[in-house]
Structures are given as C-alpha cells and as structure tokens.
Design a protein around this motif. Structure first.
Motif, PDB file in Angstrom:
ATOM      1  N   ALA A 136       0.829  -1.206   0.000  1.00  0.00           N
ATOM      2  CA  ALA A 136       0.000   0.000   0.000  1.00  0.00           C
ATOM      3  C   ALA A 136       0.866   1.260   0.000  1.00  0.00           C
ATOM      4  CB  ALA A 136      -0.935  -0.001   1.208  1.00  0.00           C
ATOM      5  N   ARG A 137       2.079   1.155   0.549  1.00  0.00           N
ATOM      6  CA  ARG A 137       2.988   2.310   0.578  1.00  0.00           C
ATOM      7  C   ARG A 137       3.633   2.564  -0.776  1.00  0.00           C
ATOM      8  NH1 ARG A 137       4.119   0.039   5.574  1.00  0.00           N
ATOM      9  NH2 ARG A 137       5.969  -1.025   4.793  1.00  0.00           N
ATOM     10  N   ARG A 138       4.089   1.470  -1.421  1.00  0.00           N
ATOM     11  CA  ARG A 138       4.746   1.619  -2.728  1.00  0.00           C
ATOM     12  C   ARG A 138       4.900   0.237  -3.356  1.00  0.00           C
ATOM     13  NH1 ARG A 138      10.082   0.236  -2.893  1.00  0.00           N
ATOM     14  NH2 ARG A 138      11.128  -0.096  -0.916  1.00  0.00           N
ATOM     15  N   PRO A 139       5.171   0.180  -4.672  1.00  0.00           N
ATOM     16  CA  PRO A 139       5.371  -1.125  -5.323  1.00  0.00           C
ATOM     17  C   PRO A 139       6.556  -1.871  -4.707  1.00  0.00           C
ATOM     18  CG  PRO A 139       5.047   0.595  -6.965  1.00  0.00           C
ATOM     19  CD  PRO A 139       5.215   1.286  -5.635  1.00  0.00           C
ATOM     20  N   GLN A 140       6.422  -3.191  -4.648  1.00  0.00           N
ATOM     21  CA  GLN A 140       7.456  -4.047  -4.053  1.00  0.00           C
ATOM     22  C   GLN A 140       7.669  -5.277  -4.938  1.00  0.00           C
ATOM     23  OE1 GLN A 140       8.908  -3.264  -1.075  1.00  0.00           O
ATOM     24  NE2 GLN A 140       7.526  -1.622  -0.465  1.00  0.00           N
ATOM     25  N   SER A 141       8.881  -5.788  -4.922  1.00  0.00           N
ATOM     26  CA  SER A 141       9.168  -7.056  -5.601  1.00  0.00           C
ATOM     27  C   SER A 141       8.951  -8.195  -4.607  1.00  0.00           C
ATOM     28  CB  SER A 141      10.615  -7.076  -6.101  1.00  0.00           C
ATOM     29  OG  SER A 141      11.507  -7.137  -5.002  1.00  0.00           O
ATOM     30  N   ARG A 142       8.919  -9.434  -5.123  1.00  0.00           N
ATOM     31  CA  ARG A 142       8.823 -10.591  -4.230  1.00  0.00           C
ATOM     32  C   ARG A 142      10.005 -10.621  -3.270  1.00  0.00           C
ATOM     33  NH1 ARG A 142       6.214 -15.975  -6.167  1.00  0.00           N
ATOM     34  NH2 ARG A 142       4.571 -15.193  -7.517  1.00  0.00           N
ATOM     35  N   ALA A 143      11.183 -10.314  -3.780  1.00  0.00           N
ATOM     36  CA  ALA A 143      12.386 -10.320  -2.937  1.00  0.00           C
ATOM     37  C   ALA A 143      12.269  -9.297  -1.813  1.00  0.00           C
ATOM     38  CB  ALA A 143      13.629 -10.052  -3.779  1.00  0.00           C
ATOM     39  N   ASP A 144      11.755  -8.107  -2.132  1.00  0.00           N
ATOM     40  CA  ASP A 144      11.539  -7.079  -1.106  1.00  0.00           C
ATOM     41  C   ASP A 144      10.601  -7.603  -0.020  1.00  0.00           C
ATOM     42  OD1 ASP A 144      13.033  -5.218  -2.590  1.00  0.00           O
ATOM     43  OD2 ASP A 144      11.233  -4.351  -3.529  1.00  0.00           O
ATOM     44  N   LEU A 145       9.505  -8.210  -0.446  1.00  0.00           N
ATOM     45  CA  LEU A 145       8.502  -8.706   0.496  1.00  0.00           C
ATOM     46  C   LEU A 145       9.041  -9.852   1.344  1.00  0.00           C
ATOM     47  CD1 LEU A 145       5.395  -8.528  -1.850  1.00  0.00           C
ATOM     48  CD2 LEU A 145       5.891  -7.031   0.091  1.00  0.00           C
ATOM     49  N   ARG A 146       9.811 -10.735   0.721  1.00  0.00           N
ATOM     50  CA  ARG A 146      10.418 -11.836   1.480  1.00  0.00           C
ATOM     51  C   ARG A 146      11.380 -11.295   2.530  1.00  0.00           C
ATOM     52  NH1 ARG A 146      13.577 -15.647  -1.531  1.00  0.00           N
ATOM     53  NH2 ARG A 146      13.651 -16.745   0.439  1.00  0.00           N
ATOM     54  N   ALA A 147      12.169 -10.290   2.157  1.00  0.00           N
ATOM     55  CA  ALA A 147      13.144  -9.708   3.089  1.00  0.00           C
ATOM     56  C   ALA A 147      12.441  -9.058   4.292  1.00  0.00           C
ATOM     57  CB  ALA A 147      14.022  -8.687   2.375  1.00  0.00           C
ATOM     58  N   MET A 148      11.338  -8.377   4.046  1.00  0.00           N
ATOM     59  CA  MET A 148      10.680  -7.686   5.165  1.00  0.00           C
ATOM     60  C   MET A 148       9.786  -8.596   5.998  1.00  0.00           C
ATOM     61  SD  MET A 148       8.012  -5.008   3.359  1.00  0.00           S
ATOM     62  CE  MET A 148       9.193  -4.383   2.203  1.00  0.00           C
ATOM     63  N   THR A 149       9.349  -9.722   5.442  1.00  0.00           N
ATOM     64  CA  THR A 149       8.465 -10.617   6.191  1.00  0.00           C
ATOM     65  C   THR A 149       9.192 -11.829   6.760  1.00  0.00           C
ATOM     66  OG1 THR A 149       7.861 -11.878   4.210  1.00  0.00           O
ATOM     67  CG2 THR A 149       6.444  -9.992   4.813  1.00  0.00           C
TER      68      THR A 149
END
Length: 138
Positions: free
Chosen positions: A19-32
């Motif tokens: 919701a804040r900005r576009p993310q890649s799968r890698a970005d999402l994996r890193a933050m979760t």
C-alpha cells in the motif's frame, strides 16, 4: 498482537508495504522473513481478492487493497490500545463521565513500586468507590 495469528503477521506486513509503494517478491520476502513459496501463495491470494496488481516484477496495492491495509493497521492499533488499558480499565472513568477511549489511546503507563502497572502516566484520575458498580462487560 495476540489476536492476530502468527500465520497472519506476514500478510499484514506485506499488504501494508504494498500500500505504501510497489514491491518485488524479494523485497517482500526480506521484510516478512517468509519463504518464496509462502510469499507466492500470499500474493496469489491478494490478487484473487483484487487487493494488488502486478506490473513486471513488482506488485502494488489497488485502491481496495490500500483500504484493507489501512483497516488492518487501525485494528492493530486498537488491539495495542486494548492491551495497554486492560490492566487499568477499572480505574478509568465511565462513559457517563464523558470519558472516551480515544482520550487515552496514546497514553503511557508507569509502574508502581510493587511492579504492578496501576495508573496512567497522564490522564483521568482514579475513580472513587464506584468501580464495583461497573458492568462486567466493560
């Protein structure tokens, strides 16, 4: 938050990030901190609900997804407030006294010498002997 299951933590984090900005799968994996397969299932579930769209390697929340993310954050904030107030709830004024939860939603608590958290750091005074009159569902 105790009411949000561990299975949901990564979903809340991922949708808020999208919701804040576009993310890649890698970005999402890193933050979760979840596996590639878990983030893949999560993103497919979000797509099925029309909460996100995909453009190339990036995902972004739709207007509907951003609405859901904001609602999740509001729920988490409310649960945090409830946890903070749970132990001192009986010390707070009634609605009849003009009290609303919003008045203390960002209040801090201080511990007494006994180690028990019993008073708000700022805000309403302790009620008189009326605490026994409070309905059980308060």
């Amino acid at each position: 938050m105790e009411m949000i299951s561990a299975r949901s933590d990564h979903r809340v984090t991922a949708l808020a990030a999208l919701a804040r900005r576009p993310q890649s799968r890698a970005d999402l994996r890193a933050m979760t901190g979840v596996s590639q397969s878990t983030i893949g299932r999560t993103l497919r579930a979000f797509e099925d609900r029309c909460w996100i769209t995909r453009e190339g390697r990036h995902y972004e929340a739709t207007q509907l997804g951003a609405f859901v993310a904001a609602g999740m954050q509001e729920l988490l904030d409310r649960l945090e407030t409830e946890q903070t107030l749970r132990d001192i709830w009986q010390l707070l004024p009634d609605e009849a006294d003009g009290f609303t939860i919003e008045m203390v939603s960002d209040a801090g608590l201080i511990a007494t010498g006994s180690g028990k958290t019993t008073r708000p750091a700022s805000g309403p005074r302790e009620r008189s002997n009326r605490s026994s009159e409070r309905p059980a569902n308060r």
